[in-house]
Design a protein around this motif. Structure first.
Motif, PDB file in Angstrom:
ATOM      1  N   GLY A 244      22.186   9.217  36.062  1.00 12.34           N
ATOM      2  CA  GLY A 244      20.913   9.443  36.748  1.00 12.34           C
ATOM      3  C   GLY A 244      19.784   9.922  35.860  1.00 12.34           C
ATOM      4  N   ALA A 245      20.052  10.108  34.572  1.00 14.46           N
ATOM      5  CA  ALA A 245      19.012  10.578  33.649  1.00 14.46           C
ATOM      6  C   ALA A 245      18.087   9.432  33.265  1.00 14.46           C
ATOM      7  CB  ALA A 245      19.644  11.178  32.406  1.00 14.46           C
ATOM      8  N   CYS A 246      16.841   9.758  32.944  1.00 18.01           N
ATOM      9  CA  CYS A 246      15.904   8.725  32.492  1.00 18.01           C
ATOM     10  C   CYS A 246      15.664   8.813  30.986  1.00 18.01           C
ATOM     11  CB  CYS A 246      14.586   8.805  33.255  1.00 18.01           C
ATOM     12  SG  CYS A 246      13.595  10.276  32.908  1.00 18.01           S
ATOM     13  N   ALA A 247      16.419   9.679  30.312  1.00 19.48           N
ATOM     14  CA  ALA A 247      16.330   9.795  28.852  1.00 19.48           C
ATOM     15  C   ALA A 247      17.699  10.166  28.311  1.00 19.48           C
ATOM     16  CB  ALA A 247      15.308  10.859  28.446  1.00 19.48           C
ATOM     17  N   GLY A 248      17.943   9.749  27.078  1.00 17.09           N
ATOM     18  CA  GLY A 248      19.208  10.059  26.442  1.00 17.09           C
ATOM     19  C   GLY A 248      20.278   9.029  26.748  1.00 17.09           C
ATOM     20  N   PRO A 249      21.442   9.190  26.130  1.00 20.25           N
ATOM     21  CA  PRO A 249      22.495   8.190  26.269  1.00 20.25           C
ATOM     22  C   PRO A 249      23.263   8.332  27.578  1.00 20.25           C
ATOM     23  CG  PRO A 249      23.277   9.992  24.917  1.00 20.25           C
ATOM     24  CD  PRO A 249      21.823  10.282  25.209  1.00 20.25           C
ATOM     25  N   LEU A 250      23.994   7.277  27.899  1.00 21.08           N
ATOM     26  CA  LEU A 250      25.031   7.305  28.914  1.00 21.08           C
ATOM     27  C   LEU A 250      26.340   7.581  28.179  1.00 21.08           C
ATOM     28  CD1 LEU A 250      25.848   6.591  31.927  1.00 21.08           C
ATOM     29  CD2 LEU A 250      26.293   4.284  31.058  1.00 21.08           C
ATOM     30  N   VAL A 251      27.138   8.507  28.667  1.00 25.97           N
ATOM     31  CA  VAL A 251      28.383   8.884  27.998  1.00 25.97           C
ATOM     32  C   VAL A 251      29.540   8.719  28.964  1.00 25.97           C
ATOM     33  CG1 VAL A 251      29.663  10.736  26.853  1.00 25.97           C
ATOM     34  CG2 VAL A 251      27.196  10.511  26.484  1.00 25.97           C
ATOM     35  N   ALA A 252      30.580   8.016  28.538  1.00 25.21           N
ATOM     36  CA  ALA A 252      31.787   7.846  29.342  1.00 25.21           C
ATOM     37  C   ALA A 252      32.967   8.424  28.580  1.00 25.21           C
ATOM     38  CB  ALA A 252      32.031   6.370  29.646  1.00 25.21           C
ATOM     39  N   ALA A 253      33.930   8.940  29.317  1.00 26.84           N
ATOM     40  CA  ALA A 253      35.105   9.532  28.692  1.00 26.84           C
ATOM     41  C   ALA A 253      36.348   9.154  29.480  1.00 26.84           C
ATOM     42  CB  ALA A 253      34.975  11.052  28.611  1.00 26.84           C
ATOM     43  N   ALA A 254      37.493   9.232  28.812  1.00 28.61           N
ATOM     44  CA  ALA A 254      38.785   8.992  29.446  1.00 28.61           C
ATOM     45  C   ALA A 254      39.771  10.023  28.920  1.00 28.61           C
ATOM     46  CB  ALA A 254      39.285   7.580  29.155  1.00 28.61           C
ATOM     47  N   ALA A 255      40.748  10.362  29.737  1.00 28.08           N
ATOM     48  CA  ALA A 255      41.736  11.365  29.323  1.00 28.08           C
ATOM     49  C   ALA A 255      43.059  11.128  30.028  1.00 28.08           C
ATOM     50  CB  ALA A 255      41.235  12.783  29.633  1.00 28.08           C
ATOM     51  N   ILE A 256      44.153  11.410  29.322  1.00 31.17           N
ATOM     52  CA  ILE A 256      45.496  11.437  29.897  1.00 31.17           C
ATOM     53  C   ILE A 256      46.052  12.839  29.686  1.00 31.17           C
ATOM     54  CG2 ILE A 256      47.848  10.518  29.809  1.00 31.17           C
ATOM     55  CD1 ILE A 256      46.735   7.929  28.692  1.00 31.17           C
ATOM     56  N   LEU A 257      46.385  13.505  30.776  1.00 28.42           N
ATOM     57  CA  LEU A 257      46.969  14.838  30.689  1.00 28.42           C
ATOM     58  C   LEU A 257      48.493  14.731  30.739  1.00 28.42           C
ATOM     59  CD1 LEU A 257      44.593  16.759  33.132  1.00 28.42           C
ATOM     60  CD2 LEU A 257      44.495  16.706  30.624  1.00 28.42           C
ATOM     61  N   PRO A 258      49.193  15.608  30.037  1.00 29.74           N
ATOM     62  CA  PRO A 258      50.655  15.558  30.059  1.00 29.74           C
ATOM     63  C   PRO A 258      51.215  16.000  31.413  1.00 29.74           C
ATOM     64  CG  PRO A 258      49.917  17.448  28.808  1.00 29.74           C
ATOM     65  CD  PRO A 258      48.693  16.663  29.148  1.00 29.74           C
TER      66      PRO A 258
END
Length: 282
Positions: free
Chosen positions: A39-53
């Motif tokens: 929803g930001a109009c400035a800066g990057p889009l950041v995506a992340a993924a994670a697997i927890l034990p």
């Protein structure tokens, strides 16, 4: 033919219930994916993924949807996720890429790339809100997934902290906009700065408010970004070929692909501001 047994999600399991249910069905490595900055109009889009034990090791102290945590709590949870996760990754899409490819396309591409970049291959994928295809494993798009699935909440914290650190660094190069406070979201302060100074290189010119402030509002969305912008970009040096796919930050830890910029905790808005800023997509 007998129907397969039902998967029971136990309410007492809380944020870990969905993953535990999938693990009982044989899906040992359950990955979650989420993004920050849509929803930001400035800066990057950041995506992340994670697997927890599995088990107690995968129960992260204080883990919750990143928008419900204070800035200090997010930093603590971020460190715990990085320490405990079987695998995690972060992908960063610059504003120029959001302008040229479109927000939704970039969002799905970033989550897909974050998931396939995990050093441990997931056997099941949970995503926040949007289904992500092309992964070769079963998956489920979970409404408000960052509040009901631990691995999605972990990904939301990774993405949010990474992006906040980038925006704090960006504020030192573009001090007129208050990026360190509002992180590029559309606040009254940010709108006033846009009107006063016009957009900088890190604004998303495909967004209507930025296009209007730049005087290019009558152009199609992907033609609004000027061909030449005087200010330097955070992602200068990336070739056109490298931008065909979302860029990957160099790994800084074993088992990671992509890392947050900076090592020290950085200031963020209050939890109330975070909730308001990203609330429109929920």
């Amino acid at each position: 033919m007998l129907a397969p047994p039902r998967t029971v999600v136990r309410r007492e399991g809380g944020i870990y219930a969905l993953e535990r249910a999938l693990q009982r069905r044989g899906f040992r490595f359950v990955a979650g994916a989420d993004e920050a900055g849509r929803g930001a109009c400035a800066g990057p889009l950041v995506a992340a993924a994670a697997i927890l034990p599995e088990g107690k090791r995968g129960e992260v102290p204080g883990l919750a949807d990143s928008k419900l945590l204070t800035p200090a709590a997010r930093e603590r949870v971020y460190a715990e996720v990085v320490d405990r996760a079987l695998a995690w990754s972060v992908m960063i899409i610059p504003a120029t890429e959001v302008d040229s490819r479109g927000l939704h396309v970039c969002n799905l591409a970033a989550m897909r790339r974050a998931l396939v970049s995990l050093s441990t291959s997931p056997e099941y994928v949970l995503t926040d809100g949007f289904p992500v295809d092309g992964l070769g494993v079963p998956g489920l798009a979970v409404w408000k997934g960052d509040r009901v699935a631990a691995c999605v909440a972990a990904a939301s914290v990774l993405a949010k902290v990474t992006r906040d650190r980038i925006m704090v660094e960006m504020d030192s190069r573009f001090p007129d906009y208050g990026f360190a406070v509002h992180k590029g979201y559309i606040t009254d302060e940010h709108s006033a700065a846009l009107t006063r100074h016009g957009p900088c290189a890190e604004h998303r010119f495909s967004y209507v408010n930025v296009a209007a402030a730049s005087g290019r509002g009558n152009r199609p969305p992907r033609a609004r970004r000027p061909a030449v912008i005087e200010a330097a970009s955070l992602f200068d040096g990336l070739s056109d070929a490298s931008m065909a796919e979302p860029p990957v930050l160099p790994g800084a830890g074993e088992g990671t692909v992509g890392v947050a910029s900076g090592d020290q905790p950085q200031p963020s808005p209050s939890v109330g501001e975070d909730e308001a800023m990203e609330g429109e997509k929920r």
